[in-house]
Motif scaffolding. Structure first.
Motif, PDB file in Angstrom:
ATOM      1  N   LYS A 197      -9.059  -4.320   5.404  1.00 36.08           N
ATOM      2  CA  LYS A 197      -7.750  -3.670   5.233  1.00 36.08           C
ATOM      3  C   LYS A 197      -7.055  -4.305   4.047  1.00 36.08           C
ATOM      4  CE  LYS A 197      -5.671  -1.984   8.714  1.00 36.08           C
ATOM      5  NZ  LYS A 197      -4.946  -1.748   9.998  1.00 36.08           N
ATOM      6  N   ASN A 198      -6.539  -3.456   3.185  1.00 33.73           N
ATOM      7  CA  ASN A 198      -5.854  -3.929   1.975  1.00 33.73           C
ATOM      8  C   ASN A 198      -4.634  -3.054   1.749  1.00 33.73           C
ATOM      9  OD1 ASN A 198      -5.144  -5.153  -0.403  1.00 33.73           O
ATOM     10  ND2 ASN A 198      -7.130  -4.900  -1.394  1.00 33.73           N
ATOM     11  N   PHE A 215     -14.184   0.438   4.244  1.00 39.65           N
ATOM     12  CA  PHE A 215     -15.461   0.101   4.847  1.00 39.65           C
ATOM     13  C   PHE A 215     -16.409  -0.321   3.731  1.00 39.65           C
ATOM     14  CE2 PHE A 215     -13.281   3.474   7.054  1.00 39.65           C
ATOM     15  CZ  PHE A 215     -13.105   2.920   8.304  1.00 39.65           C
ATOM     16  N   THR A 216     -17.176  -1.371   3.976  1.00 40.66           N
ATOM     17  CA  THR A 216     -17.996  -1.915   2.902  1.00 40.66           C
ATOM     18  C   THR A 216     -19.269  -2.550   3.451  1.00 40.66           C
ATOM     19  OG1 THR A 216     -17.988  -3.452   1.015  1.00 40.66           O
ATOM     20  CG2 THR A 216     -16.817  -4.149   2.997  1.00 40.66           C
ATOM     21  N   LYS A 217     -20.266  -2.636   2.586  1.00 43.05           N
ATOM     22  CA  LYS A 217     -21.494  -3.378   2.877  1.00 43.05           C
ATOM     23  C   LYS A 217     -21.471  -4.744   2.189  1.00 43.05           C
ATOM     24  CE  LYS A 217     -24.361  -0.606   5.235  1.00 43.05           C
ATOM     25  NZ  LYS A 217     -25.121  -1.000   6.437  1.00 43.05           N
ATOM     26  N   ASN A 218     -20.447  -4.988   1.401  1.00 43.20           N
ATOM     27  CA  ASN A 218     -20.326  -6.240   0.669  1.00 43.20           C
ATOM     28  C   ASN A 218     -19.767  -7.311   1.593  1.00 43.20           C
ATOM     29  OD1 ASN A 218     -19.832  -8.346  -1.047  1.00 43.20           O
ATOM     30  ND2 ASN A 218     -18.688  -7.170  -2.558  1.00 43.20           N
ATOM     31  N   GLY A 219     -20.620  -8.241   1.998  1.00 42.63           N
ATOM     32  CA  GLY A 219     -20.206  -9.288   2.932  1.00 42.63           C
ATOM     33  C   GLY A 219     -19.893 -10.613   2.274  1.00 42.63           C
ATOM     34  N   LYS A 269      -8.507  -7.942   3.767  1.00 43.75           N
ATOM     35  CA  LYS A 269      -8.655  -8.786   4.948  1.00 43.75           C
ATOM     36  C   LYS A 269      -9.700  -8.194   5.894  1.00 43.75           C
ATOM     37  CE  LYS A 269      -3.939 -10.526   4.644  1.00 43.75           C
ATOM     38  NZ  LYS A 269      -2.625 -10.663   5.312  1.00 43.75           N
ATOM     39  N   VAL A 270     -10.672  -9.016   6.246  1.00 38.91           N
ATOM     40  CA  VAL A 270     -11.742  -8.587   7.155  1.00 38.91           C
ATOM     41  C   VAL A 270     -11.155  -8.383   8.547  1.00 38.91           C
ATOM     42  CG1 VAL A 270     -13.996  -9.166   8.115  1.00 38.91           C
ATOM     43  CG2 VAL A 270     -13.407  -9.874   5.786  1.00 38.91           C
ATOM     44  N   GLN A 271     -11.591  -7.306   9.216  1.00 36.03           N
ATOM     45  CA  GLN A 271     -11.046  -6.951  10.522  1.00 36.03           C
ATOM     46  C   GLN A 271     -12.035  -7.277  11.648  1.00 36.03           C
ATOM     47  OE1 GLN A 271      -7.620  -5.283  10.554  1.00 36.03           O
ATOM     48  NE2 GLN A 271      -8.008  -6.591   8.771  1.00 36.03           N
ATOM     49  N   GLY A 272     -11.476  -7.550  12.808  1.00 32.99           N
ATOM     50  CA  GLY A 272     -12.325  -7.848  13.960  1.00 32.99           C
ATOM     51  C   GLY A 272     -11.504  -8.019  15.211  1.00 32.99           C
ATOM     52  N   TRP A 273     -12.069  -8.733  16.189  1.00 33.21           N
ATOM     53  CA  TRP A 273     -11.435  -8.912  17.498  1.00 33.21           C
ATOM     54  C   TRP A 273     -11.035 -10.361  17.704  1.00 33.21           C
ATOM     55  CZ3 TRP A 273     -16.323  -6.267  19.775  1.00 33.21           C
ATOM     56  CH2 TRP A 273     -16.278  -4.892  19.501  1.00 33.21           C
ATOM     57  N   GLN A 274     -10.008 -10.532  18.513  1.00 36.08           N
ATOM     58  CA  GLN A 274      -9.509 -11.867  18.822  1.00 36.08           C
ATOM     59  C   GLN A 274     -10.115 -12.383  20.132  1.00 36.08           C
ATOM     60  OE1 GLN A 274      -7.787 -13.142  16.377  1.00 36.08           O
ATOM     61  NE2 GLN A 274      -7.714 -11.162  15.333  1.00 36.08           N
ATOM     62  N   VAL A 299      -8.693  -3.363  15.930  1.00 36.72           N
ATOM     63  CA  VAL A 299      -9.066  -4.466  15.042  1.00 36.72           C
ATOM     64  C   VAL A 299      -7.836  -5.053  14.377  1.00 36.72           C
ATOM     65  CG1 VAL A 299     -11.406  -3.619  14.625  1.00 36.72           C
ATOM     66  CG2 VAL A 299      -9.541  -2.826  13.164  1.00 36.72           C
ATOM     67  N   SER A 300      -7.940  -6.323  14.031  1.00 42.36           N
ATOM     68  CA  SER A 300      -6.833  -7.028  13.390  1.00 42.36           C
ATOM     69  C   SER A 300      -7.394  -8.083  12.454  1.00 42.36           C
ATOM     70  CB  SER A 300      -5.926  -7.667  14.444  1.00 42.36           C
ATOM     71  OG  SER A 300      -6.678  -8.526  15.285  1.00 42.36           O
ATOM     72  N   ASN A 301      -6.507  -8.707  11.693  1.00 37.55           N
ATOM     73  CA  ASN A 301      -6.917  -9.745  10.747  1.00 37.55           C
ATOM     74  C   ASN A 301      -7.518 -10.939  11.490  1.00 37.55           C
ATOM     75  OD1 ASN A 301      -5.753  -8.113   8.809  1.00 37.55           O
ATOM     76  ND2 ASN A 301      -3.833  -9.259   8.758  1.00 37.55           N
TER      77      ASN A 301
END
Length: 495
Positions: free
Chosen positions: A107-108, A114-118, A135-140, A154-156
Motif C-alpha cells: 500500500k502506497n 500487488f507485486t512479485k518484487n520481494g 508498505k507491505v501488508q499482512g496480518w497481526q 490486511v494492515s502495515n
C-alpha cells in the motif's frame, strides 16, 4: 489502392510488437518483471460481392463472397504472469520470493498494489516496506494466542514496534543438578568443610541470582551427602543481609528482611522467615536440610532424605515409599516479591568412581527445559519462514512471532494492469481483492527468503521474435514501395 493502407497497418502492428519486445529486453534483469507478448488479428474487410446460395429453379450454383482485407491490427498484448522467473540468492533476510500465482500486497499513499518484487526492507519506523516506499501488508498477531496470527483486513507490518523490541523476563521455577560424586573425594569427606555448589536463577524482573549450597558426606554413611543452603547472592553479594564497617573497624551485619529455605513442598513465600546473622554467618531458622542418598550397589541417585538435618544421618533406614527426587528453594519475607518457588531435581546425579574427583553442575529449567526463566530480551534480528510468518530473535533466546505477510490471488492474474515499479493494480477483468488476503501455503505456494524472483523474459524467444518482427516489417514496407511503383506507372500513362 488498398494495399497501400494495408501495408501501413502492417508497419504499425509490427512496430507495436517491436516496442513490446524492446520493453521485455530492457527489463531482462528487473526483479519480478513479467514479459508481454503481442497477438495480431486481421481487421475490417471490404465486401465487393456478397455470397449467394445455389438456386435449383434457375439452375445457378452458389457463389462465395468477395472480400478485400484492409490489413492487420493488434488483437491483444498479454502478460506471462504464471511463468516464473529465475531465482537469485541475495542472503538478505528480508528478500522474499513467491512461488505460484500469488502476489505480495503493498500500500502506497492509500492505494493498494500487488507485486512479485520481494525486495523488502525496514524503514525508520520499523515498518516492512518495498524499495519504492510502499508498505507491505499482512496480518497481526492474535491477542488471544501469541503463537498465531489473526487473519483479517490486511494492515502495515510494523515489526519493530516498541512492543516488539523487548520480551518480558520470567522467574525461574525449576532447575536440576547433574554430575558425579566420587565417595573417595576428600573435599566431600564428613570431617571436611564440604564442597560448595550453586544454582543460578531469575526473578520476575529478570535479575539473576545464585543460591549457594554446601555438600559433604554423612559421618555414618558413605552413600549419603548432607546438603545445606548457605546464602542467596546477587552480583556476588548476599541479598539476606548487608555488611557495613563502623568507625572502629567493626563490621556490622543487618538483615534485609529477605528469607530463604528449602522444603519438600511448595511454601507460601510470604511466610519465609529471615535468617539469624552472627558474624556474617547465616542460620536459617525454618530451614530443612537434606541428605542426597545414593544406591550403594548401582551408584544411581536414590532419594533426598527430608529428615537429614543431622550430618550423622544413616541412609540404610530410608523408607522406600518416601523417596523424594526434588526439593523446593523458597525466597520470601518481603512484599512485593518477584521470586517464585524453585523446584530443584537431584535425580540426574550419580555416584561413580572418577579418580577421587567430583563434579556437580546446575542447569536452569527441568530436564525438558521448562521453567528455566529468563532475563529481559532485546531484539537482535528477524526472520521470515516459508508461510510468511515473521519471527523476532532476542538475546535471551526468545523467538517471538511478530506478524505474517499475506498474499493475494486472482482468478485472472493476466488481467492485472501494470503501473510501473513492478507493481500491478486490479481491474474489472482480473477479479477483486477481498481486502483480507491468504496464507501463501493455502494455495500450495511458499515464500523463500534470502532470494528474489527475477524477470521471466526468455532472451532466446525475444531475439527470435525480433527477427520475425523485423522481417514482417520489411515485407510490409515492400508492399508500400511496390504500390508506389504501380501508382507511378499509372501516372506515366499520360506521357
Amino acid at each position: 489502392m488498398r494495399s497501400l493502407f494495408s501495408g501501413v497497418a502492417g508497419l504499425k502492428v509490427h512496430q507495436t510488437k517491436m516496442d513490446v519486445i524492446g520493453n521485455n529486453i530492457a527489463n531482462v534483469n528487473t526483479v519480478g518483471f513479467k514479459s508481454s507478448s503481442v497477438v495480431f488479428s486481421d481487421v475490417f474487410y471490404q465486401t465487393t460481392q456478397s455470397s449467394s446460395g445455389p438456386n435449383k429453379e434457375s439452375d445457378v450454383a452458389g457463389i462465395n463472397s468477395k472480400q478485400i482485407g484492409l490489413g492487420a491490427g493488434v488483437s491483444a498484448i498479454s502478460k506471462n504472469i504464471s511463468g516464473a522467473g529465475g531465482s537469485q540468492a541475495t542472503n538478505n533476510a528480508f528478500d522474499c520470493m513467491l512461488t505460484g500465482d500469488s502476489f505480495f500486497i503493498t500500500k502506497n499513499a492509500g492505494r493498494t498494489y500487488f507485486t512479485k518484487n520481494g525486495a523488502f526492507t525496514v524503514d525508520a519506523d520499523g515498518t516492512l516496506t518495498t524499495s519504492d516506499g510502499a508498505k507491505v501488508q499482512g496480518w497481526q498477531v492474535d491477542p488471544d494466542d501469541k503463537t498465531k496470527t489473526k487473519p483479517g483486513p490486511v494492515s502495515n507490518l510494523n515489526i519493530m514496534a516498541p512492543e516488539n523490541m523487548y520480551t518480558d523476563p520470567e522467574a525461574t521455577t525449576a532447575a536440576y543438578m547433574s554430575g558425579n560424586i566420587d565417595k573417595t573425594d576428600t573435599q566431600l569427606a564428613s570431617g571436611s568443610a564440604g564442597r560448595t555448589f550453586q544454582t543460578n536463577f531469575y526473578d520476575n524482573l529478570g535479575y539473576e541470582y545464585t543460591a549457594k549450597f554446601n555438600m559433604k558426606q554423612s559421618s555414618v554413611s558413605d552413600n549419603a551427602y548432607y546438603i545445606e543452603l548457605k546464602d542467596i547472592l546477587k552480583d556476588g553479594k548476599s541479598i539476606l543481609y548487608t555488611a557495613t564497617t563502623n568507625d572502629t573497624g567493626t563490621t556490622e551485619y543487618t538483615a534485609t528482611g529477605w528469607g530463604a529455605n528449602v522444603t519438600t513442598e511448595k511454601q507460601d513465600l510470604s511466610g519465609v522467615g529471615a535468617p539469624d546473622i552472627t558474624d556474617g554467618k547465616l542460620t536459617f531458622a525454618d530451614n530443612f536440610a537434606f541428605m542426597a542418598v545414593f544406591d550403594g550397589t548401582t551408584g544411581k541417585f536414590k532419594s533426598l532424605a527430608a529428615d537429614g538435618a543431622d550430618p550423622a544421618y544413616d541412609s540404610t533406614g530410608l523408607d522406600e515409599n518416601a523417596k523424594i527426587k526434588k526439593m523446593f528453594l523458597n525466597i520470601g519475607g518481603k512484599s512485593p516479591n518477584p521470586f517464585k518457588n524453585i523446584e530443584i531435581d537431584f535425580s540426574q546425579m550419580t555416584m561413580f568412581a572418577s579418580s577421587t574427583s567430583s563434579k556437580i553442575e546446575s542447569t536452569m529449567g527441568d530436564v525438558d527445559g521448562n521453567g528455566k526463566g529468563k532475563m529481559k530480551g532485546t531484539l537482535k534480528g528477524a526472520s521470515i519462514d516459508s508461510s510468511g510468518k515473521i519471527y523476532g530473535s532476542y538475546d535471551n533466546g526468545d523467538l517471538k512471532l511478530l506478524a505474517q505477510i499475506a498474499v493475494a490471488n486472482f482468478k485472472n492474474p493476466a488481467g492485472l494492469e501494470s503501473v510501473g515499479n513492478s507493481n500491478f493494480v486490479e481491474t474489472m477483468n482480473s477479479g477483486r481483492f477481498d481486502g483480507v488476503g491468504k496464507d501463501v501455503t493455502s494455495e500450495g505456494g511458499k515464500i523463500s527468503t534470502g532470494m528474489l524472483e527475477m524477470s521471466n523474459v526468455d532472451l532466446a524467444a525475444q531475439f527470435t521474435d525480433m527477427i520475425t518482427t523485423q522481417r514482417g516489417f520489411q515485407a510490409n514496407s515492400r508492399t508500400i514501395t511496390t504500390t508506389d511503383s504501380i501508382l507511378e506507372e499509372l501516372i506515366n500513362l499520360k506521357r
